[in-house]
Design a protein around this motif. Structure first.
Motif, short mmCIF file in Angstrom:
data_model
loop_
_atom_site.label_atom_id
_atom_site.label_comp_id
_atom_site.label_asym_id
_atom_site.label_seq_id
_atom_site.Cartn_x
_atom_site.Cartn_y
_atom_site.Cartn_z
N ALA A 110 1.10 4.02 -2.87
CA ALA A 110 0.73 5.59 -2.57
C ALA A 110 1.89 6.38 -2.67
CB ALA A 110 0.38 5.52 -1.02
N GLU A 120 0.78 -0.93 -0.02
CA GLU A 120 -0.15 0.00 0.13
C GLU A 120 0.83 1.24 -0.19
OE1 GLU A 120 -3.11 2.58 2.88
OE2 GLU A 120 -2.44 0.43 3.65
N THR A 138 -4.90 9.10 -2.40
CA THR A 138 -4.50 7.80 -2.16
C THR A 138 -5.64 6.96 -1.32
OG1 THR A 138 -3.64 8.17 0.07
CG2 THR A 138 -2.16 8.39 -1.70
N ASN A 182 -4.86 2.59 -5.30
CA ASN A 182 -3.62 3.35 -5.80
C ASN A 182 -2.86 2.87 -7.17
OD1 ASN A 182 -3.65 4.67 -3.15
ND2 ASN A 182 -2.27 3.54 -2.26
N LEU A 204 2.00 6.91 -6.47
CA LEU A 204 1.03 7.91 -6.80
C LEU A 204 1.32 9.42 -6.65
CD1 LEU A 204 -1.87 7.95 -8.26
CD2 LEU A 204 -2.47 7.32 -5.90
N LYS A 205 1.71 9.54 -5.35
CA LYS A 205 1.96 10.94 -5.03
C LYS A 205 3.09 11.42 -5.72
CE LYS A 205 -1.02 11.98 -1.71
NZ LYS A 205 -1.93 13.08 -1.91
#
Length: 120
Positions: free
Chosen positions: A17, A13, A29, A96, A20-21
């Motif tokens: 995340a 996870e 997220t 995500n 993605l960020k």
């Protein structure tokens, strides 16, 4: 075994995340969505949670299995709780992943289908 699973699921996870960020720091997220949901649901029952309290709640089982000190409650955790927490981490990692890669991945989609049908 379940303790390792929850740690690996949580790491998945976090990695997704982070990716993605890195792509778009404004993207929300799966964890942020879960915290918002938790804050809203508890508010409906007359409780106010801060963002930190919601995050701590999401981390409670994972941290209890990671930190082995006098305050640890690992002996009191049920295996079912650990498994459900791991599944939640994996689902947030998939959320995500889907946001990061707009196109579906066959393995991810199969997992989500089974999870949503309560077959995992």
């Amino acid at each position: 075994m379940q303790i390792s699973v929850v740690q690996l699921a949580g790491a998945a996870e976090e990695v997704m995340a982070g990716l993605l960020k890195a792509k778009d720091h404004k993207e929300i997220t799966g964890r942020e969505e879960a915290k918002e949901w938790l804050i809203n649901i508890t508010k409906n029952y007359g409780n106010e949670l801060t963002d930190k309290e919601a995050g701590d709640s999401l981390n409670q089982i994972r941290n209890s299995t990671k930190h082995h000190d006098a305050k640890s409650t690992i002996e009191n955790l049920e295996i079912a709780s650990i498994s459900e927490h791991a599944k939640s981490c994996i689902v947030r990692a998939i959320i995500n992943y889907r946001k990061l890669h707009s196109e579906p991945n066959e393995i991810v989609e199969k997992y989500m289908t089974l999870w949503l049908a309560n077959k995992i």
